[in-house]
Scaffold this active site. Structure first.
Site, mmCIF file in Angstrom:
data_model
loop_
_atom_site.group_PDB
_atom_site.id
_atom_site.type_symbol
_atom_site.label_atom_id
_atom_site.label_comp_id
_atom_site.label_asym_id
_atom_site.label_seq_id
_atom_site.Cartn_x
_atom_site.Cartn_y
_atom_site.Cartn_z
ATOM 1 N N ASP A 140 0.833 -1.213 0.000
ATOM 2 C CA ASP A 140 0.000 0.000 0.000
ATOM 3 C C ASP A 140 0.866 1.260 0.000
ATOM 4 O O ASP A 140 1.975 1.263 0.544
ATOM 5 C CB ASP A 140 -0.910 -0.026 1.236
ATOM 6 N N HIS B 130 1.992 3.411 -9.094
ATOM 7 C CA HIS B 130 1.775 1.972 -9.308
ATOM 8 C C HIS B 130 2.924 1.374 -10.136
ATOM 9 O O HIS B 130 3.343 0.244 -9.895
ATOM 10 C CB HIS B 130 0.434 1.732 -10.017
ATOM 11 N N LEU C 131 11.337 -20.009 -4.968
ATOM 12 C CA LEU C 131 10.382 -19.157 -4.240
ATOM 13 C C LEU C 131 9.031 -19.234 -4.943
ATOM 14 O O LEU C 131 8.964 -19.164 -6.172
ATOM 15 C CB LEU C 131 10.886 -17.707 -4.256
#
Ligand code: IPE
Ligand code: IPE
Ligand code: MG
Length: 252
Positions: free
Chosen positions: A19, A36, A130
């Site tokens: 955020d 973004h 991962l």
């Protein structure tokens, strides 16, 4: 000493509410979409760092069920950014041995985004260093409801085990550490079921600024937590003492 003891534990599964992109951009008088875009760069950095730190699963919140309520221009910008990132980032995911899973509701997403999701998942399916779960058009309530609906349709009983197995993150263990950047102290409908026993870490750092120092601060805080899962401190200490003394005997 054993690496998994209560005070030096590494978080196996880290979840992040990424955020603060909009505020990062607004502070620089840039359009929110610029924030973004920098958020994608921050995620690329974070994926590489998690691999280096021994994290095995990283789950990030990229677009919530409620983010459709944003202005159309921002929603469209986020959709194109996702579609582009899915193609552009595959090489970097391969390089770091990352297996991508796109988690969330497909209905409502364009054919272009859905194809991008499927292709990126398939391209990285052979990687195992991962696991990266990107939660896109995801909400914790959606996940619980879709799991319950599926079990009902199949005539199966609803228990914690069957629900857990029907949910969108059934392929990974529950998150150990949940980080939220951007300073808000809430979950915003992220991992409502899976975060039941996650350790929470909140930082004011805005997501595009999230760097190695921030990740290390979160992991260091996690390593100091005592995870009791309902038990008492004494129960955990006696188990820990018993484990250490048997290790000492083995080492003689
Ligand atoms: C998080 O950043 C990214 C998404 C929700 C898509 P925000 O866009 O919420 O950034 P702030 O909270 O407005 O700063
Ligand atoms: C949560 O952030 C969703 C994502 C990071 C993708 P929001 O910015 O949408 O959350 P609220 O609206 O502040 O709760
Ligand atoms: Mg926000």
């Amino acid at each position: 000493m054993h690496a998994e003891n209560a005070l030096t534990a590494t978080a196996h599964h880290v979840a992040i509410v990424m955020d603060g992109n909009g505020r990062w951009a607004q502070k620089r008088l840039l359009p929110r979409l610029a924030g973004h875009k920098r958020g994608v760069d921050a995620l690329r950095r974070c994926v590489a760092l998690c691999g280096e730190r021994g994290v095995r699963v990283l789950t990030v919140f990229a677009f919530s069920s409620e983010n459709w309520n944003r202005p159309e221009e921002e929603v469209n910008g986020l959709m194109s950014l996702m579609a582009n990132a899915l193609t552009k980032e595959v090489a970097s995911l391969q390089e770091h041995g990352v297996r991508l899973y796109c988690v969330g509701e497909r209905a409502g997403l364009s054919a272009k985004v859905c194809e991008g999701l499927e292709q990126a998942q398939q391209a990285t399916a052979g990687n195992s260093r991962l696991i990266l779960n990107v939660c896109f058009n995801y909400g914790g309530r959606w996940d619980i409801a879709q799991a319950a609906r599926r079990l009902c349709a199949e005539g199966k009983p609803i228990t914690e085990e069957t629900l857990g197995r029907a949910m969108a993150l059934a392929h990974v263990p529950d998150p150990d550490l949940l980080i939220r950047t951007g300073g808000e102290l809430r979950l915003s409908n992220f991992l409502l079921w899976q975060a039941a026993y996650a350790e929470l870490f909140f930082t004011p750092t805005l997501w595009p600024d999230f760097d190695a120092a921030d990740l290390d601060a979160a992991l260091a805080s996690f390593a100091q937590r005592q995870r009791r899962f309902g038990k008492t401190d004494e129960q955990l200490r006696s188990r820990h003492d018993a484990a250490s003394s048997s290790e000492e005997r083995e080492n003689v």
